[in-house]
Motif scaffolding. Sequence first.
Motif, PDB file in Angstrom:
ATOM      1  N   ALA A 119      48.090  35.304  45.134  1.00 48.56           N
ATOM      2  CA  ALA A 119      46.860  35.569  44.375  1.00 48.56           C
ATOM      3  C   ALA A 119      46.978  36.898  43.621  1.00 48.56           C
ATOM      4  O   ALA A 119      46.511  37.021  42.478  1.00 48.56           O
ATOM      5  N   HIS A 120      47.619  37.855  44.265  1.00 50.81           N
ATOM      6  CA  HIS A 120      47.855  39.148  43.622  1.00 50.81           C
ATOM      7  C   HIS A 120      48.756  38.950  42.377  1.00 50.81           C
ATOM      8  O   HIS A 120      48.506  39.510  41.308  1.00 50.81           O
ATOM      9  N   PHE A 121      49.795  38.123  42.531  1.00 50.27           N
ATOM     10  CA  PHE A 121      50.675  37.798  41.403  1.00 50.27           C
ATOM     11  C   PHE A 121      49.866  37.206  40.242  1.00 50.27           C
ATOM     12  O   PHE A 121      50.049  37.580  39.080  1.00 50.27           O
ATOM     13  N   VAL A 122      49.009  36.243  40.572  1.00 44.98           N
ATOM     14  CA  VAL A 122      48.253  35.565  39.509  1.00 44.98           C
ATOM     15  C   VAL A 122      47.321  36.549  38.816  1.00 44.98           C
ATOM     16  O   VAL A 122      47.274  36.601  37.580  1.00 44.98           O
ATOM     17  N   ARG A 123      46.598  37.340  39.602  1.00 45.91           N
ATOM     18  CA  ARG A 123      45.649  38.283  38.978  1.00 45.91           C
ATOM     19  C   ARG A 123      46.387  39.239  38.036  1.00 45.91           C
ATOM     20  O   ARG A 123      45.931  39.524  36.931  1.00 45.91           O
ATOM     21  N   ARG A 124      47.539  39.703  38.479  1.00 46.71           N
ATOM     22  CA  ARG A 124      48.297  40.622  37.615  1.00 46.71           C
ATOM     23  C   ARG A 124      48.813  39.885  36.372  1.00 46.71           C
ATOM     24  O   ARG A 124      48.725  40.387  35.250  1.00 46.71           O
ATOM     25  N   ALA A 125      49.348  38.687  36.569  1.00 41.84           N
ATOM     26  CA  ALA A 125      49.890  37.920  35.434  1.00 41.84           C
ATOM     27  C   ALA A 125      48.802  37.663  34.394  1.00 41.84           C
ATOM     28  O   ALA A 125      49.052  37.730  33.176  1.00 41.84           O
ATOM     29  N   LEU A 126      47.573  37.413  34.861  1.00 46.23           N
ATOM     30  CA  LEU A 126      46.482  37.114  33.928  1.00 46.23           C
ATOM     31  C   LEU A 126      46.137  38.305  33.038  1.00 46.23           C
ATOM     32  O   LEU A 126      45.599  38.131  31.945  1.00 46.23           O
ATOM     33  N   THR A 127      46.484  39.499  33.489  1.00 49.96           N
ATOM     34  CA  THR A 127      46.226  40.676  32.641  1.00 49.96           C
ATOM     35  C   THR A 127      47.343  40.869  31.607  1.00 49.96           C
ATOM     36  O   THR A 127      47.210  41.669  30.690  1.00 49.96           O
ATOM     37  N   ILE A 141      44.686  25.702  46.600  1.00 53.73           N
ATOM     38  CA  ILE A 141      43.400  25.580  45.890  1.00 53.73           C
ATOM     39  C   ILE A 141      42.227  25.912  46.818  1.00 53.73           C
ATOM     40  O   ILE A 141      41.121  26.191  46.364  1.00 53.73           O
ATOM     41  N   GLU A 142      42.462  25.865  48.140  1.00 56.70           N
ATOM     42  CA  GLU A 142      41.396  26.153  49.103  1.00 56.70           C
ATOM     43  C   GLU A 142      41.407  27.644  49.475  1.00 56.70           C
ATOM     44  O   GLU A 142      42.317  28.369  49.101  1.00 56.70           O
ATOM     45  N   GLY A 143      40.423  28.018  50.293  1.00 52.52           N
ATOM     46  CA  GLY A 143      40.450  29.354  50.901  1.00 52.52           C
ATOM     47  C   GLY A 143      39.327  30.235  50.395  1.00 52.52           C
ATOM     48  O   GLY A 143      39.207  30.446  49.183  1.00 52.52           O
ATOM     49  N   VAL A 144      38.548  30.754  51.322  1.00 49.45           N
ATOM     50  CA  VAL A 144      37.389  31.566  50.950  1.00 49.45           C
ATOM     51  C   VAL A 144      37.823  32.832  50.224  1.00 49.45           C
ATOM     52  O   VAL A 144      37.271  33.190  49.175  1.00 49.45           O
ATOM     53  N   GLU A 148      36.908  33.922  46.465  1.00 53.91           N
ATOM     54  CA  GLU A 148      36.144  35.120  46.109  1.00 53.91           C
ATOM     55  C   GLU A 148      36.924  36.088  45.219  1.00 53.91           C
ATOM     56  O   GLU A 148      36.345  36.798  44.403  1.00 53.91           O
ATOM     57  N   THR A 149      38.253  36.109  45.394  1.00 60.26           N
ATOM     58  CA  THR A 149      39.024  37.106  44.632  1.00 60.26           C
ATOM     59  C   THR A 149      39.672  36.529  43.372  1.00 60.26           C
ATOM     60  O   THR A 149      40.213  37.270  42.568  1.00 60.26           O
ATOM     61  N   LEU A 150      39.616  35.196  43.221  1.00 62.34           N
ATOM     62  CA  LEU A 150      40.279  34.613  42.051  1.00 62.34           C
ATOM     63  C   LEU A 150      39.500  33.443  41.440  1.00 62.34           C
ATOM     64  O   LEU A 150      39.029  33.525  40.310  1.00 62.34           O
ATOM     65  N   PHE A 151      39.369  32.370  42.204  1.00 62.15           N
ATOM     66  CA  PHE A 151      38.900  31.120  41.599  1.00 62.15           C
ATOM     67  C   PHE A 151      37.463  31.182  41.076  1.00 62.15           C
ATOM     68  O   PHE A 151      37.134  30.545  40.074  1.00 62.15           O
ATOM     69  N   ARG A 152      36.592  31.931  41.772  1.00 68.26           N
ATOM     70  CA  ARG A 152      35.188  31.980  41.330  1.00 68.26           C
ATOM     71  C   ARG A 152      35.082  32.524  39.902  1.00 68.26           C
ATOM     72  O   ARG A 152      34.402  31.947  39.055  1.00 68.26           O
ATOM     73  N   ASP A 153      35.815  33.598  39.628  1.00 68.99           N
ATOM     74  CA  ASP A 153      35.698  34.226  38.306  1.00 68.99           C
ATOM     75  C   ASP A 153      36.800  33.795  37.342  1.00 68.99           C
ATOM     76  O   ASP A 153      36.634  33.869  36.126  1.00 68.99           O
ATOM     77  N   GLN A 154      37.929  33.400  37.891  1.00 72.79           N
ATOM     78  CA  GLN A 154      39.046  32.995  37.029  1.00 72.79           C
ATOM     79  C   GLN A 154      39.640  31.668  37.513  1.00 72.79           C
ATOM     80  O   GLN A 154      40.771  31.625  38.009  1.00 72.79           O
TER      81      GLN A 154
END
Length: 232
Positions: A119-127, A141-144, A148-154
Amino acid sequence: MIPAGHTAVMASRREPPDSLEFFPTPPWATRALCKHVLPHLGLQQAMQFCACWDPACGEGHMIEVLLEYLNGGWGSDIFDYGRGYRVEDFLDERTVIGSPEDGMAPEFIISNPPFRPAAHFVRRALTLAPVVAMLLRTAWIEGVERYETLFRDQPPTLFAPFVERVPMTKGRWDPDASTATSYAWFVWLRGRQPMAPFWIPPGCRKALSRPDDRRRFAVQPDAGPLLATAAE
Ligand SMILES: C[S@@+](CC[C@H](N)C(=O)[O-])C[C@H]1O[C@@H](n2cnc3c(N)ncnc32)[C@H](O)[C@@H]1O
């Protein structure tokens, strides 16, 4: 940039620590992205002009296949596998971004990142790039916390599960392996709303495997035992 057709000849291999989660991608699974998933997103044209970066490229199993389809690209990894790719930590904010040749930023970031910090990789890649495609377990695709840290906003623009299994073995690509784990491509396009899921059709493993894949990507007999034990 590394020219397409550069092959990762598997002599003199270097063993990464287990914590780096080195599971090379079967070539056909990367071709499925290029033949089915990116065209479904309307990116066929862009593929001919854009450069891509695999920032966790390992021995090059994914980037070398991407170069069969994309205009250009490069790989880097935190570990030096001895294959000539740039050695850098993708999660380190100080890491140099851009092509080793001309410093140009990538339009595509495509990888099979280590599972734990994915998830950290994805968030950084998206920037860093307008198109991000990551091969991950379908269950990702699952996981609270991920919600909260990725899928809800991105949320990904496209969730594309394979209907066939994609066997990945630790430390080397075994063309004859099988697995119970399911995988999917998760793709984000900057500014594009999520689409309906796309199922990667059956038959890709056979249709998208090439006669010289074993020579290019499987471990050669004289390369030593290395890891190759646990199938995921
Ligand atoms: C699942 S393997 C994928 C390798 C390659 N992309 C492929 O598809 O064959 C994950 C890779 O991530 C690399 N890696 C782990 N942590 C990293 C980090 N912080 N920065 C860059 N690479 C990292 C590992 O060394 C390993 O090569």
